[in-house]
Design an enzyme around this catalytic site. Structure first.
Site, mmCIF file in Angstrom:
data_model
loop_
_atom_site.group_PDB
_atom_site.id
_atom_site.type_symbol
_atom_site.label_atom_id
_atom_site.label_comp_id
_atom_site.label_asym_id
_atom_site.label_seq_id
_atom_site.Cartn_x
_atom_site.Cartn_y
_atom_site.Cartn_z
ATOM 1 N N CYS A 18 3.712 39.934 50.290
ATOM 2 C CA CYS A 18 3.922 38.708 49.503
ATOM 3 C C CYS A 18 3.224 37.565 50.238
ATOM 4 O O CYS A 18 2.543 37.776 51.236
ATOM 5 C CB CYS A 18 5.412 38.437 49.323
ATOM 6 S SG CYS A 18 6.210 37.983 50.843
ATOM 7 N N ARG A 22 12.940 29.780 42.775
ATOM 8 C CA ARG A 22 13.472 31.062 43.289
ATOM 9 C C ARG A 22 14.618 30.812 44.266
ATOM 10 O O ARG A 22 15.539 31.604 44.367
ATOM 11 C CB ARG A 22 12.369 31.846 44.014
ATOM 12 C CG ARG A 22 11.341 32.479 43.104
ATOM 13 C CD ARG A 22 10.453 33.393 43.893
ATOM 14 N NE ARG A 22 11.255 34.253 44.747
ATOM 15 C CZ ARG A 22 10.817 34.769 45.890
ATOM 16 N NH1 ARG A 22 9.594 34.513 46.317
ATOM 17 N NH2 ARG A 22 11.591 35.541 46.617
ATOM 18 N N ARG A 62 11.294 41.005 46.867
ATOM 19 C CA ARG A 62 11.365 42.031 47.918
ATOM 20 C C ARG A 62 12.785 42.340 48.327
ATOM 21 O O ARG A 62 13.087 43.439 48.750
ATOM 22 C CB ARG A 62 10.564 41.569 49.158
ATOM 23 C CG ARG A 62 9.124 41.963 49.086
ATOM 24 C CD ARG A 62 8.320 40.905 48.413
ATOM 25 N NE ARG A 62 7.122 41.410 47.765
ATOM 26 C CZ ARG A 62 6.580 40.774 46.735
ATOM 27 N NH1 ARG A 62 7.136 39.682 46.274
ATOM 28 N NH2 ARG A 62 5.488 41.232 46.166
ATOM 29 N N ASP A 100 12.629 30.380 57.996
ATOM 30 C CA ASP A 100 12.725 29.809 56.645
ATOM 31 C C ASP A 100 12.762 28.289 56.635
ATOM 32 O O ASP A 100 12.744 27.685 55.558
ATOM 33 C CB ASP A 100 13.975 30.343 55.924
ATOM 34 C CG ASP A 100 13.854 31.816 55.625
ATOM 35 O OD1 ASP A 100 14.865 32.443 55.275
ATOM 36 O OD2 ASP A 100 12.742 32.348 55.773
ATOM 37 N N LYS A 103 21.643 31.869 49.060
ATOM 38 C CA LYS A 103 20.881 32.898 48.307
ATOM 39 C C LYS A 103 20.795 34.168 49.153
ATOM 40 O O LYS A 103 21.033 35.269 48.660
ATOM 41 C CB LYS A 103 19.477 32.388 48.031
ATOM 42 C CG LYS A 103 18.484 33.451 47.609
ATOM 43 C CD LYS A 103 17.093 32.929 47.335
ATOM 44 C CE LYS A 103 16.224 32.818 48.532
ATOM 45 N NZ LYS A 103 15.600 34.088 48.980
ATOM 46 N N ASN A 104 20.495 34.023 50.440
ATOM 47 C CA ASN A 104 20.226 35.192 51.279
ATOM 48 C C ASN A 104 21.484 35.917 51.734
ATOM 49 O O ASN A 104 21.391 37.024 52.252
ATOM 50 C CB ASN A 104 19.363 34.796 52.475
ATOM 51 C CG ASN A 104 17.930 34.489 52.037
ATOM 52 O OD1 ASN A 104 17.583 34.696 50.871
ATOM 53 N ND2 ASN A 104 17.136 33.974 52.935
ATOM 54 N N ARG A 127 5.564 43.079 54.131
ATOM 55 C CA ARG A 127 7.025 43.228 54.190
ATOM 56 C C ARG A 127 7.350 44.714 54.438
ATOM 57 O O ARG A 127 7.774 45.424 53.552
ATOM 58 C CB ARG A 127 7.666 42.737 52.887
ATOM 59 C CG ARG A 127 7.303 41.334 52.480
ATOM 60 C CD ARG A 127 7.674 40.264 53.485
ATOM 61 N NE ARG A 127 9.109 40.036 53.602
ATOM 62 C CZ ARG A 127 9.774 39.155 52.875
ATOM 63 N NH1 ARG A 127 9.143 38.486 51.932
ATOM 64 N NH2 ARG A 127 11.064 38.960 53.037
HETATM 65 C C1 EPZ Z 1 15.126 38.046 55.264
HETATM 66 O O1 EPZ Z 1 14.001 38.800 54.850
HETATM 67 C C2 EPZ Z 1 15.169 36.813 54.372
HETATM 68 N N1 EPZ Z 1 15.320 37.214 52.967
HETATM 69 C C3 EPZ Z 1 13.882 36.002 54.529
HETATM 70 O O2 EPZ Z 1 14.026 34.813 53.744
HETATM 71 C C4 EPZ Z 1 13.748 35.606 55.992
HETATM 72 O O3 EPZ Z 1 12.546 34.904 56.171
HETATM 73 C C5 EPZ Z 1 13.771 36.872 56.870
HETATM 74 O O4 EPZ Z 1 14.971 37.624 56.620
HETATM 75 C C6 EPZ Z 1 13.737 36.534 58.354
HETATM 76 O O5 EPZ Z 1 14.843 35.729 58.682
HETATM 77 C C7 EPZ Z 1 16.536 37.542 52.519
HETATM 78 O O6 EPZ Z 1 17.511 37.568 53.251
HETATM 79 C C8 EPZ Z 1 16.648 37.866 51.056
HETATM 80 P P1 EPZ Z 1 13.204 40.848 58.150
HETATM 81 P P2 EPZ Z 1 13.791 40.305 55.442
HETATM 82 O O7 EPZ Z 1 13.359 42.281 57.807
HETATM 83 O O8 EPZ Z 1 15.108 40.928 55.744
HETATM 84 C C9 EPZ Z 1 9.524 42.864 60.308
HETATM 85 C C10 EPZ Z 1 13.448 33.244 52.104
HETATM 86 O O9 EPZ Z 1 12.566 32.376 52.143
HETATM 87 N N2 EPZ Z 1 10.039 44.123 59.769
HETATM 88 O O10 EPZ Z 1 14.285 40.204 58.968
HETATM 89 O O11 EPZ Z 1 12.877 41.015 54.515
HETATM 90 C C11 EPZ Z 1 9.013 41.928 59.213
HETATM 91 O O12 EPZ Z 1 7.662 42.227 58.891
HETATM 92 C C12 EPZ Z 1 13.151 34.633 52.618
HETATM 93 O O13 EPZ Z 1 14.621 33.047 51.691
HETATM 94 C C13 EPZ Z 1 9.469 45.319 60.199
HETATM 95 O O14 EPZ Z 1 8.547 45.340 61.019
HETATM 96 O O15 EPZ Z 1 13.034 40.007 56.795
HETATM 97 C C14 EPZ Z 1 9.149 40.583 59.868
HETATM 98 O O16 EPZ Z 1 8.028 40.376 60.705
HETATM 99 C C15 EPZ Z 1 11.683 34.810 52.968
HETATM 100 N N3 EPZ Z 1 9.955 46.489 59.700
HETATM 101 C C16 EPZ Z 1 10.395 40.724 60.742
HETATM 102 O O17 EPZ Z 1 10.598 42.133 60.900
HETATM 103 C C17 EPZ Z 1 10.997 46.514 58.799
HETATM 104 O O18 EPZ Z 1 11.409 47.628 58.393
HETATM 105 C C18 EPZ Z 1 11.664 40.128 60.130
HETATM 106 O O19 EPZ Z 1 11.771 40.633 58.825
HETATM 107 C C19 EPZ Z 1 11.559 45.297 58.381
HETATM 108 C C20 EPZ Z 1 11.078 44.111 58.882
#
Ligand code: EPZ
Length: 422
Positions: free
Chosen positions: A117, A401, A93, A309, A22-23, A122
């Site tokens: 969420c 989802r 998101r 995850d 999915k991701n 996020r």
């Molecule tokens: C991706 O989300 C995945 N979703 C998430 O999977 C996964 O948990 C996450 O990466 C971490 O591996 C998809 O790929 C669709 P991040 P993403 O930006 O990209 C902080 C699932 O269950 N951050 O890597 O949105 C953020 O708050 C989902 O399949 C900032 O501070 O996650 C977090 O603490 C849930 N500023 C950390 O970085 C930003 O601009 C990692 O978030 C962006 C993120």
């Protein structure tokens, strides 16, 4: 609204084919915007998150269809409405990953801020920082991100690390935008997740010039335009890890097909530490557990560390360990919606800030529980397989989802899961 009724404890056996990721599918679907024409993505799973992304691309002007069962066709010839509406973005998101490709293709894009969420805030500050570094003007208005680059984007050196390490979709956005920027871009502290490597490989097949794929330093030579693509998405390592825990928590042996152990070294390391056998097999692996579940400490980190995850699913397993474990969540510190629900099933979990102390118990007891975020909900299904009695899980839409009819994948293996519309 659907609920699950899960009878336990059960033993499982047999083999299950892991779906495509999915991701990886979501950013690769967005990448189709960069190559005007008909792209065909193979293996994209039938999930509600994927349907939301299809709706979103349709709103932008794309034509979406499923030709064969596992072929998703995206015709991005026409993209005449570069706006990611709040109504869709609030449902998922990951919709944010249209920001980079639309900016690169159309020179102007509006996408609703994703908001928070169940797993916490996020933020998208790193996405915005990266696009500004490529020369875009970005401002927020009425809850929307408005990004403009009327004269195109300019390659640059960008550090994309944040307070929690790298950002997966932030890297995806900047990577996609940089493929059409003038000149060279270096993304430092890029996310190394296999899903980002898959996106980069797909972009290169579309004519992009990306090197350092899979490493924290991506180098992109901008090109004039990309072409549509026919591409098969990688297996879903998180779904694979969920099925591995299903075998471990029910003291069973399962064969997993279509899964890449190389993408799951941290996960396999923890499983072996817990006393679970993981043997490589053709196109996948065999996972089994005889004997006790040993306690283990888990800290979630960006790839190649242990994936956030799978944190909830492993907590369900460690809840039955012979001893105490510590689970530390360093990516989404609030990602513990499953703790209270597992405690309703007689687990003994105590939250201490970004950590949970997991005191192993002999038996989980069935109870009515509430699904919350996608992976916490999967953890409740796994707990229900091992718990004594009939577990009822409400709000099953969370599970749908990210898992395609999970009851239709687990019941043939010996699970007893009934989906009811109440
Ligand atoms: C991706 O989300 C995945 N979703 C998430 O999977 C996964 O948990 C996450 O990466 C971490 O591996 C998809 O790929 C669709 P991040 P993403 O930006 O990209 C902080 C699932 O269950 N951050 O890597 O949105 C953020 O708050 C989902 O399949 C900032 O501070 O996650 C977090 O603490 C849930 N500023 C950390 O970085 C930003 O601009 C990692 O978030 C962006 C993120």
């Amino acid at each position: 609204m659907d609920i699950f009724r899960i009878e336990g404890p059960v033993r499982l056996s047999g083999s299950v084919r892991v779906n495509s990721s999915k991701n990886a599918s979501l950013p690769i679907m967005a990448a189709a915007l960069l190559g005007p024409g008909k792209s065909v993505l193979q293996g994209v799973p039938h999930l509600s998150d994927i349907s939301v992304c299809e709706q979103l691309l349709g709103q932008l002007g794309c034509k979406i269809s499923r030709e064969a069962d596992d072929e998703l066709c995206i015709d991005s010839t026409v993209v005449d409405h570069p706006v990611g509406e709040y109504d869709i973005v609030r449902k998922m998101r990951a919709s944010i990953c249209i920001l980079g490709p639309l900016l690169a293709r159309c020179g102007r894009v509006e996408v609703s801020m994703p908001g928070g969420c169940a797993i916490g805030d996020r933020p998208v500050d790193l996405h915005i920082k990266g696009l500004k570094a490529l020369g875009a003007r970005v401002h927020l208005k009425n809850g929307y991100i408005i990004a403009e680059a009327p004269n195109g984007l300019q390659g640059s050196d960008i550090f994309m690390g944040g307070p929690f390490g790298s950002t997966v979709l932030g890297t995806a956005n900047v990577l996609m935008a940089a493929t059409l920027a003038k000149g060279k871009t270096t993304i430092e502290s890029a996310a190394c997740e296999p899903e980002i490597a898959d996106l980069a490989n797909c972009l290169n097949r579309m004519g992009a010039k990306i090197t350092g794929v899979g490493s924290p330093r991506l180098i992109i030579e901008g090109v004039k335009q990309l072409s549509p693509v026919r591409y098969r998405v990688v297996p879903d390592r998180i779904e694979a890890g969920t099925f591995m825990v299903a075998a471990a928590i029910t003291e069973s042996e399962l064969r997993l097909e279509h899964c890449r152990l190389n993408d799951m070294m941290a996960v396999v390391d923890r499983l072996r530490n817990i006393g679970v056998t993981v043997d490589a097999a053709e196109d996948g692996c065999v996972v089994s557990r005889q004997g006790p579940i040993k306690p283990a400490d888990i800290t979630t980190q960006p790839y190649p560390g242990f994936p956030t995850d799978l944190q909830a699913q492993f907590m369900a397993l460690l809840a039955l360990a012979e001893g105490n474990s510590v689970v530390i969540e360093k990516i989404f510190p609030d990602r513990f919606m499953h703790v209270a629900e597992l405690n309703r099933m007689a687990a003994n979990l105590r939250k201490e800030g970004p950590a949970v102390i997991v005191a192993g118990v002999k038996q989980l007891i069935a109870a009515p529980v509430m699904a919350s975020d996608l992976r916490a909900s999967a953890a409740l299904v796994l707990a229900g397989l091992a718990a004594e009695g009939m577990t009822t899980i409400n709000r099953v839409y969370h599970i749908d989802r990210g898992y395609e009819r999970i009851e239709e994948r687990l019941n043939p293996l010996g699970a007893k899961i009934k989906r009811e519309d109440v």
